[in-house]
Design a protein around this motif. Sequence first.
Motif, PDB file in Angstrom:
ATOM      1  N   HIS A   7     -25.050 145.200  45.951  1.00 39.47           N
ATOM      2  CA  HIS A   7     -25.785 146.463  45.992  1.00 39.47           C
ATOM      3  C   HIS A   7     -24.937 147.600  46.538  1.00 39.47           C
ATOM      4  O   HIS A   7     -25.156 148.773  46.180  1.00 39.47           O
ATOM      5  N   GLN A  22     -35.164 142.078  50.415  1.00 44.51           N
ATOM      6  CA  GLN A  22     -34.480 140.844  50.027  1.00 44.51           C
ATOM      7  C   GLN A  22     -35.392 139.937  49.206  1.00 44.51           C
ATOM      8  O   GLN A  22     -36.607 140.125  49.116  1.00 44.51           O
ATOM      9  N   ASP A  49     -32.727 147.520  53.264  1.00 43.20           N
ATOM     10  CA  ASP A  49     -32.796 146.817  51.978  1.00 43.20           C
ATOM     11  C   ASP A  49     -34.056 145.960  51.920  1.00 43.20           C
ATOM     12  O   ASP A  49     -34.782 145.806  52.899  1.00 43.20           O
ATOM     13  N   SER A  83     -30.150 140.546  48.283  1.00 40.98           N
ATOM     14  CA  SER A  83     -30.880 141.810  48.187  1.00 40.98           C
ATOM     15  C   SER A  83     -31.387 142.070  46.776  1.00 40.98           C
ATOM     16  O   SER A  83     -30.786 141.649  45.785  1.00 40.98           O
ATOM     17  N   GLY A 130     -31.862 148.455  47.560  1.00 39.84           N
ATOM     18  CA  GLY A 130     -31.058 148.992  48.646  1.00 39.84           C
ATOM     19  C   GLY A 130     -31.272 150.483  48.818  1.00 39.84           C
ATOM     20  O   GLY A 130     -31.474 151.209  47.844  1.00 39.84           O
TER      21      GLY A 130
END
Length: 471
Positions: A42, A89, A87, A70, A73
């Motif tokens: 990311h 996840q 972020d 992730s 982001g």
Amino acid sequence: LFLCSIVNAPGHLVDGAPHHLRARFLSAKKSPGYAWHYVDHHMAHAASAFFASPFQKAAILTLDGRGEKSTTGYYFGEGLCMDKIADVQMPHSFGLLYEAVTTYLGFLHSSDEYKVMALASYGNPAFIDYFDKLISVHPDGTYTIGDPRLEETFGPPRERGGPIEKRHLDIASSLQKALEQKVLQLARWLHNKIPVDDLCIAGGVGLNCVLNARLRDHGPFKRIWVQPAAGDSGTALGAALWVDIQSRHQGPGLATQPHDYRMDHAYLGPSYSDEEIYDFLCYAKQDFAELASVEEDVADLLTQDKVVGWFQGRMEFGPRALGARSIIASPLNASMQARLNEIKDREDFRPVAPVVLEEEANHWFLNAGVSPFMLFVHDVQSSKAGLIPAVRHVDGTARIQTIRQDQNPKYYGVIKEFQKRTGVPVLVNTSFNTRGKPIVCTPRDAVECFHSSPIDALVIGSFLLHKREKA
């Protein structure tokens, strides 16, 4: 396992390079002068969005299926600096949810999501409450997505190639509307966190041009720039820009130093000279003619309603054909959309997109400005809709590409000549390929695609190949 893959990555990269690139990588294996860098997925997306953008200060949003852990982001970029803010996840992912619905609707996941976006325009968001409850956006900018259980909720999935029912249309519409609403919430959170005027976007979800238009029209940012190779191919660009900046620029004051690359066009691929094209056409025993004026002669073909394969200059980087490896046609007849879908063996519901002279864009498409990468939709001006029916989607919008002379002189010139003949500064532009095939890259690719499809003519460099009409 993750650390092992990082340690062994240099060897894998060298030995696993495609045949046509292997010679370049062999020197990296032998020479101690090369350094290998690990760049977070990311982070690479974010760098590709910001350091290629026209902005020197911007919020950055990355959205895709997954990259390492992730899926989303948030970043802030200024000058030569870029910092991660937060972020989201796994397993919570807008990209993975869209993939799941794509599969349920009988399309190929990680490939055909754009078909679901197109299909959404034909349906009603009858199931928006279901998706609204499934997706929860939290005050800290994170979100959670529950188990969709699509078969349990909506019944048996559509078979690939099977009939499209009303419920399929409504599922697509509901998913698309939910995506727009929830990502709009994320954008508002990001703007509250980073109160700047500009937003950069990358990641595969950034290719959803309807979502991008929703963020443009209803979001908190004044300007939005989406990196044209927003999917994973664009991480190569981002990683290169990020490592270059880190390698060449050190010390204080980086936020005040402007980044010096601006992606005004996507013509970054290989090109072929007229001499190379001529040699191949002779080798392949093709009948062809050299054109005195490519722009004028092609405009004449287009006014005759011919469909033209257009192969000029450096190939585009990213998934969109933008006038280097395109099929171009007249937008004047509504039947051209169906004709092009038949030529390319595409589903009937899929729209075709227009290219318009940048200086004329606002006269033909509502609130249109500079949009060189086909990443936003605009409403077709009501006064012009009847003049360009082939590029007007069922919802009244079009995914436009604007073009300036300095970006692609021949492409611009053809549209200008077409305007002289018809009064319309718009053409249909779709990718030069057929179903299941990549966009053509080489002269051989172009000639093979031309002869294996009902395309009327191929203009390749300065040369014309034309199919004779059957008696």
